[in-house]
Write a protein that holds these residues in place. Structure first.
Motif, PDB file in Angstrom:
ATOM      1  N   ILE A   8     -13.103 -10.835   2.247  1.00 54.17           N
ATOM      2  CA  ILE A   8     -12.017  -9.853   2.640  1.00 54.17           C
ATOM      3  C   ILE A   8     -11.949  -8.523   3.996  1.00 54.17           C
ATOM      4  O   ILE A   8     -11.458  -9.056   4.828  1.00 54.17           O
ATOM      5  N   ALA A   9     -13.114  -8.447   3.885  1.00 57.32           N
ATOM      6  CA  ALA A   9     -13.690  -7.322   5.006  1.00 57.32           C
ATOM      7  C   ALA A   9     -13.605  -8.473   5.765  1.00 57.32           C
ATOM      8  O   ALA A   9     -13.481  -7.881   7.338  1.00 57.32           O
ATOM      9  N   VAL A  10     -14.380  -9.530   6.164  1.00 52.87           N
ATOM     10  CA  VAL A  10     -14.726 -10.368   7.111  1.00 52.87           C
ATOM     11  C   VAL A  10     -13.302 -10.846   7.574  1.00 52.87           C
ATOM     12  O   VAL A  10     -13.756 -10.571   9.080  1.00 52.87           O
ATOM     13  N   LEU A  11     -13.103 -11.337   6.588  1.00 56.09           N
ATOM     14  CA  LEU A  11     -11.912 -12.194   7.018  1.00 56.09           C
ATOM     15  C   LEU A  11     -10.177 -11.198   8.067  1.00 56.09           C
ATOM     16  O   LEU A  11      -9.488 -11.262   9.111  1.00 56.09           O
ATOM     17  N   ALA A  12     -10.355 -10.029   7.407  1.00 58.88           N
ATOM     18  CA  ALA A  12      -9.539  -9.117   7.853  1.00 58.88           C
ATOM     19  C   ALA A  12     -10.273  -8.096   9.889  1.00 58.88           C
ATOM     20  O   ALA A  12      -9.475  -7.731  10.197  1.00 58.88           O
ATOM     21  N   THR A  13     -11.215  -7.975   9.603  1.00 62.18           N
ATOM     22  CA  THR A  13     -12.057  -7.922  11.216  1.00 62.18           C
ATOM     23  C   THR A  13     -12.125  -9.014  12.138  1.00 62.18           C
ATOM     24  O   THR A  13     -11.758  -8.795  13.139  1.00 62.18           O
ATOM     25  N   ALA A  14     -12.008 -10.414  11.753  1.00 61.94           N
ATOM     26  CA  ALA A  14     -12.265 -11.456  12.542  1.00 61.94           C
ATOM     27  C   ALA A  14     -10.921 -12.074  12.456  1.00 61.94           C
ATOM     28  O   ALA A  14     -10.802 -12.292  14.039  1.00 61.94           O
ATOM     29  N   TRP A  15      -9.833 -11.528  12.075  1.00 62.16           N
ATOM     30  CA  TRP A  15      -8.589 -12.248  11.679  1.00 62.16           C
ATOM     31  C   TRP A  15      -8.141 -10.400  12.180  1.00 62.16           C
ATOM     32  O   TRP A  15      -6.790 -10.977  11.167  1.00 62.16           O
ATOM     33  N   PRO A  16      -7.016  -9.614  12.613  1.00 57.55           N
ATOM     34  CA  PRO A  16      -6.835  -9.021  12.290  1.00 57.55           C
ATOM     35  C   PRO A  16      -5.102  -8.718  12.337  1.00 57.55           C
ATOM     36  O   PRO A  16      -4.716  -7.959  11.408  1.00 57.55           O
ATOM     37  N   GLY A  17      -4.939  -9.466  12.920  1.00 57.36           N
ATOM     38  CA  GLY A  17      -3.295 -10.063  12.052  1.00 57.36           C
ATOM     39  C   GLY A  17      -3.233 -10.634  11.858  1.00 57.36           C
ATOM     40  O   GLY A  17      -1.724 -10.582  10.852  1.00 57.36           O
ATOM     41  N   VAL A  18      -4.376 -11.591  10.781  1.00 57.06           N
ATOM     42  CA  VAL A  18      -4.247 -11.884   9.237  1.00 57.06           C
ATOM     43  C   VAL A  18      -3.256 -10.569   8.342  1.00 57.06           C
ATOM     44  O   VAL A  18      -2.342 -11.252   7.264  1.00 57.06           O
ATOM     45  N   LEU A  19      -3.987  -9.535   8.413  1.00 58.51           N
ATOM     46  CA  LEU A  19      -4.395  -8.992   7.534  1.00 58.51           C
ATOM     47  C   LEU A  19      -2.573  -7.971   7.550  1.00 58.51           C
ATOM     48  O   LEU A  19      -2.988  -6.916   8.484  1.00 58.51           O
ATOM     49  N   ARG A  20      -1.625  -7.946   7.230  1.00 58.63           N
ATOM     50  CA  ARG A  20      -0.728  -7.077   6.669  1.00 58.63           C
ATOM     51  C   ARG A  20      -0.222  -5.769   6.646  1.00 58.63           C
ATOM     52  O   ARG A  20      -0.598  -5.731   4.614  1.00 58.63           O
ATOM     53  N   LEU A  21      -0.880  -4.823   7.174  1.00 52.46           N
ATOM     54  CA  LEU A  21      -0.683  -3.084   6.187  1.00 52.46           C
ATOM     55  C   LEU A  21       0.645  -3.032   5.882  1.00 52.46           C
ATOM     56  O   LEU A  21       1.776  -3.746   6.402  1.00 52.46           O
ATOM     57  N   PRO A  22       0.681  -2.658   4.345  1.00 51.72           N
ATOM     58  CA  PRO A  22       1.981  -2.251   3.917  1.00 51.72           C
ATOM     59  C   PRO A  22       2.228  -1.034   4.741  1.00 51.72           C
ATOM     60  O   PRO A  22       2.337  -0.236   5.891  1.00 51.72           O
ATOM     61  N   ARG A  23       3.695  -1.284   4.702  1.00 53.54           N
ATOM     62  CA  ARG A  23       4.660  -0.047   5.055  1.00 53.54           C
ATOM     63  C   ARG A  23       3.726   1.589   4.749  1.00 53.54           C
ATOM     64  O   ARG A  23       3.233   2.192   3.872  1.00 53.54           O
ATOM     65  N   PRO A  24       4.744   2.626   4.899  1.00 50.85           N
ATOM     66  CA  PRO A  24       3.902   3.987   4.591  1.00 50.85           C
ATOM     67  C   PRO A  24       4.780   4.384   3.713  1.00 50.85           C
ATOM     68  O   PRO A  24       6.155   4.237   3.436  1.00 50.85           O
ATOM     69  N   GLY A  25       3.704   4.618   2.624  1.00 57.41           N
ATOM     70  CA  GLY A  25       4.253   4.876   1.060  1.00 57.41           C
ATOM     71  C   GLY A  25       3.843   3.953   0.494  1.00 57.41           C
ATOM     72  O   GLY A  25       3.265   3.461  -0.755  1.00 57.41           O
ATOM     73  N   ALA A  26       3.434   2.684   1.136  1.00 63.98           N
ATOM     74  CA  ALA A  26       3.359   1.823  -0.260  1.00 63.98           C
ATOM     75  C   ALA A  26       2.111   0.777  -0.425  1.00 63.98           C
ATOM     76  O   ALA A  26       2.169   0.774  -1.800  1.00 63.98           O
ATOM     77  N   GLY A  27       1.445   2.001   0.013  1.00 62.71           N
ATOM     78  CA  GLY A  27      -0.030   1.798  -0.648  1.00 62.71           C
ATOM     79  C   GLY A  27      -0.758   2.869  -1.292  1.00 62.71           C
ATOM     80  O   GLY A  27      -1.901   2.185  -2.711  1.00 62.71           O
ATOM     81  N   TRP A  28       0.495   3.846  -2.094  1.00 62.76           N
ATOM     82  CA  TRP A  28      -0.032   4.757  -2.549  1.00 62.76           C
ATOM     83  C   TRP A  28       0.005   4.474  -4.287  1.00 62.76           C
ATOM     84  O   TRP A  28      -1.292   4.979  -5.201  1.00 62.76           O
ATOM     85  N   PRO A  29       0.984   2.974  -4.526  1.00 67.88           N
ATOM     86  CA  PRO A  29       0.360   2.897  -6.128  1.00 67.88           C
ATOM     87  C   PRO A  29      -0.957   1.905  -6.402  1.00 67.88           C
ATOM     88  O   PRO A  29      -1.784   2.423  -7.161  1.00 67.88           O
ATOM     89  N   ALA A  30      -1.360   1.152  -5.227  1.00 67.38           N
ATOM     90  CA  ALA A  30      -3.039   1.265  -4.819  1.00 67.38           C
ATOM     91  C   ALA A  30      -4.191   2.100  -4.934  1.00 67.38           C
ATOM     92  O   ALA A  30      -4.960   2.175  -6.018  1.00 67.38           O
TER      93      ALA A  30
END
Length: 313
Positions: free
Chosen positions: A143-165
């Protein structure tokens, strides 16, 4: 005669419980299928007319996952294991995993196999923990390699959406820290660390452990990628791979047999969020499950029965 009957009764009772659990799982699947039948029907039709060449690639990758699983299991122990029976045990463990929740089927088959090979129960359990740890770290690294090599692939969640995780991760960390304070847990952790050091002192064993773990994850991602290509799903290859790694990691937290329901929902939701239609996502998930679970299920159970009869388990 009486002792033989007493010996058989627990085995039959265990078989009845397994049969009841299987029927319960099938009933749950049937209820979900009935609820979402229109989408599933459209997805099944799309899968039926899919590209056969890509489906063949997916089937080949699915078959190779058992060899990678066997390689990782061999890398987790210092003693050489019989290659043929080791691969057969991984194939049987896949079928057993569909009957018991949270990977218990795979763990039980592999634990019994390692003990039959002369490894103590404690060392066998440690080997399973080492293999599971390597598998989880391998997915995280991919996951880290893919997110680093293709930054646009990983869509960051909306502000506050990552709190459950974040809350969930904090809860898991708190549980692990609490468990680590107990004497038995510290002893088990010390055994795992000692085995990890011993394995990495032998480069060929470390290469088998990490190579098999990485190969297992990559091949499963390749199955999903090939199925998406077979049904003409217009998603980028890195995105599909990242979807699989993230969804399989999330589904591992839910104790369902073989990830049934949890992995399917995670994959379908992630594919839909990635831009696929509901029918296309359903066809991709159905194809992935067909090749990795449903087609190998009956042969896997037959292999399991043969291994038990030959006292390899």
């Amino acid at each position: 005669m009486t002792s033989e009957r007493l010996a058989v009764t627990p085995t039959r009772r265990h078989a009845y419980w397994q049969l009841a659990l299987t029927f319960a799982v099938l009933a749950a699947v049937g209820a979900l299928a009935r609820r979402h039948w229109p989408v599933l029907e459209t997805g099944a039709v799309r899968l039926a007319v899919a590209d056969q060449g890509w489906l063949l690639v997916a089937a080949t990758a699915a078959a190779a996952t058992w060899a990678c699983s066997a390689l990782a299991q061999q890398g987790a122990v210092l003693r050489p294991l019989p290659p043929g029976r080791l691969v057969a045990a991984q194939f049987a463990a896949t079928a057993a995993n569909q009957l018991l929740p949270a990977g218990l089927g795979t763990g039980a088959v592999n634990l019994r196999f390692l003990m039959r090979c002369g490894i103590s129960a404690g060392r066998s359990a440690t080997a399973l923990a080492v293999k599971a740890t390597a598998g989880g770290l391998s997915r995280a690294a991919l996951i880290a390699v893919l997110a680093t090599a293709w930054p646009g692939v990983l869509r960051l969640p909306r502000p506050g959406a990552g709190w459950p995780a974040l809350v969930g991760a904090a809860a898991v960390l708190a549980v692990l820290l609490t468990a680590a304070r107990r004497p038995r847990c510290r002893t088990a952790l010390a055994l795992v660390l000692a085995d990890i050091k011993a394995i990495h002192a032998r480069p060929h064993r470390a290469a088998a452990l990490w190579g098999g773990s990485l190969g297992f994850a990559v091949l499963h991602a390749l199955v999903l990628i090939a199925v998406t290509r077979a049904v003409a799903l217009p998603l980028a290859l890195p995105l599909v791979a990242l979807i699989y790694f993230a969804a399989s990691s999330a589904a591992a937290l839910l104790p369902t047999p073989g990830g049934l329901g949890s992995l399917d929902a995670a994959l379908a939701l992630a594919l839909t969020a990635g831009g696929a239609s509901g029918a296309a996502a359903a066809s991709a998930v159905l194809g992935y499950r067909l090749l990795t679970v449903w087609l190998p299920l009956i042969p896997g159970l037959l292999v399991l029965a043969v291994l038990v009869r030959r006292k390899a388990l």
